[in-house]
Design an enzyme around this catalytic site. Sequence first.
Site, PDB file in Angstrom:
ATOM      1  N   SER A  93      62.447 -80.805  25.270  1.00  0.00           N
ATOM      2  CA  SER A  93      63.027 -79.476  25.082  1.00  0.00           C
ATOM      3  C   SER A  93      64.408 -79.534  24.449  1.00  0.00           C
ATOM      4  CB  SER A  93      63.135 -78.761  26.435  1.00  0.00           C
ATOM      5  OG  SER A  93      64.148 -79.336  27.230  1.00  0.00           O
ATOM      6  N   THR A 265      69.716 -77.249  22.993  1.00  0.00           N
ATOM      7  CA  THR A 265      68.259 -77.093  22.855  1.00  0.00           C
ATOM      8  C   THR A 265      67.728 -77.690  21.560  1.00  0.00           C
ATOM      9  OG1 THR A 265      66.477 -75.438  22.987  1.00  0.00           O
ATOM     10  CG2 THR A 265      68.335 -74.888  21.596  1.00  0.00           C
ATOM     11  N   GLY A 277      67.926 -69.964  17.467  1.00  0.00           N
ATOM     12  CA  GLY A 277      67.697 -69.022  18.555  1.00  0.00           C
ATOM     13  C   GLY A 277      69.025 -68.582  19.152  1.00  0.00           C
ATOM     14  N   ASP A 278      69.021 -68.347  20.448  1.00  0.00           N
ATOM     15  CA  ASP A 278      70.223 -67.865  21.132  1.00  0.00           C
ATOM     16  C   ASP A 278      71.180 -68.991  21.512  1.00  0.00           C
ATOM     17  OD1 ASP A 278      68.248 -68.826  22.882  1.00  0.00           O
ATOM     18  OD2 ASP A 278      69.024 -67.673  24.569  1.00  0.00           O
ATOM     19  N   THR A 298      67.982 -69.655  29.183  1.00  0.00           N
ATOM     20  CA  THR A 298      66.880 -70.403  28.575  1.00  0.00           C
ATOM     21  C   THR A 298      65.730 -69.412  28.417  1.00  0.00           C
ATOM     22  OG1 THR A 298      65.994 -71.098  30.724  1.00  0.00           O
ATOM     23  CG2 THR A 298      67.540 -72.589  29.669  1.00  0.00           C
ATOM     24  N   GLY A 301      64.681 -66.892  22.673  1.00  0.00           N
ATOM     25  CA  GLY A 301      65.983 -66.748  22.031  1.00  0.00           C
ATOM     26  C   GLY A 301      66.145 -65.438  21.282  1.00  0.00           C
TER      27      GLY A 301
HETATM   28  N1  GLY Z   1      66.379 -70.324  24.081  1.00  0.00           N
HETATM   29  C1  GLY Z   1      66.167 -71.302  23.124  1.00  0.00           C
HETATM   30  C2  GLY Z   1      65.632 -70.836  21.860  1.00  0.00           C
HETATM   31  O1  GLY Z   1      65.019 -69.775  21.797  1.00  0.00           O
HETATM   32  O2  GLY Z   1      65.795 -71.522  20.877  1.00  0.00           O
END
Ligand code: GLY
Length: 419
Positions: A93, A265, A277-278, A298, A301
């Site tokens: 991950s 991430t 993402g976020d 998590t 995102g």
């Molecule tokens: N929360 C991780 C992503 O969406 O990349």
Amino acid sequence: MTFSRRDFVKTSVLGAVAAGVGAHSAIPEALAETGQQGHASLADSPKHPIILSANNGYAYVEAAYAFLKGGGDTLDAAIRVVKGPEDDPKDDSVGLGGLPNEEGVVELDACCMHGPTRRAGSVGGVRNIKNVSMVAKAVMEHTGHVMLVGEGAERFAVAMGHARENLLTERSRKIWLLWKESNSDRDWWGPGTADPHWHPPAPESKPQAGVWQERIEHLQQSAADLGIEPEFQLAAVRRVLFPPSGTIHCSALNEKGEMSGITTTSGLAFKLPGRCGDSPIIGAGCYTDQDVGSAGATGAGEENIKVAGAHTIVENMRHGMSPQEAGTDALKRIVRNYNGDMTKLRYMDMTYYILRKDGAYAGVCLWEGYSAGHPHKFAVHDGTLRSEPATPLLKGYSQDWPPMPVVPEDLRKDSEYLK
Ligand code: GLY
């Protein structure tokens, strides 16, 4: 049998509403009451120092806590937690071994905030460098910027002494190949759930359990053919069917009341190259305000960016909400963005990790978990290390994007691959 997301989106007639979709459509009434229950710490006197982490950081919290208790900096303590999974080739991950983009290239994101000095750093879409948490911190400490992306961020990391290395492990390469060979027609192209014209997938004409059993067996055989080790084959199948968004967040608070947060991430598996993402977005994946608290995320995102989740939560606490109320409100904003439409919301999930300046904390999530018996959890250490379940807003289990017919509950419960 071939399933195509675009076929699902474009084809309208395959029968009546699937039983599972019907079950999910009843969920709005099951919205949990805000503040219905809290973690023990909310009732007890909050303690600090304290470390709050996504559960995949559990194994690294004890050592980081000792470092924090010994006077270590809060951001350095948090990085000690997230660096563990970043270095671990088996954690797919984040960092080394993270699941790659649709072209088989690992791209990493991270951001951090240092409360005591009120600074921030971030990197997005970084290739070939595994410890992007440290690179985000280096952006904060060694540049006049807050965010670097792509090739520039990679070159900066090398300048800061990080080694370039191939982040795609053999295991992650084989999972990507399994996806490429069997499921890449269900990619991230085409309109997403937020598109007003998007419709949930039409139900299959065959009984759901049979469709899924066949598909899982076929994928497992393909996984074996690709040389994925037997004990990991079902887990690999799950990653192909439900591409995860991975991620680890950690917030730390020391005895002096200083606090920091970090999120790192490999992002959404099989994403379009360049997708962020976020996690690298200050205010979405992570936000720390020394006067109030620290929060991180998590999960999906794209949804979290739209509600500026971590910042929303910290602001909610500034205005008097408890950590749990603050996180629940952010989750409700995600639900509001879809007008409570559970046929869309069931394809996303989100967990928030929330730490207030006085040591009160909460973990909240949109859904209960992936399946019965597998709740979303977080790790906490305030003198005692433990895992606690996050408090869900919605009753039931998410079925992550891309949309597919609903997995029957009995198959969910029985299937190892959902772990
Ligand atoms: N929360 C991780 C992503 O969406 O990349």
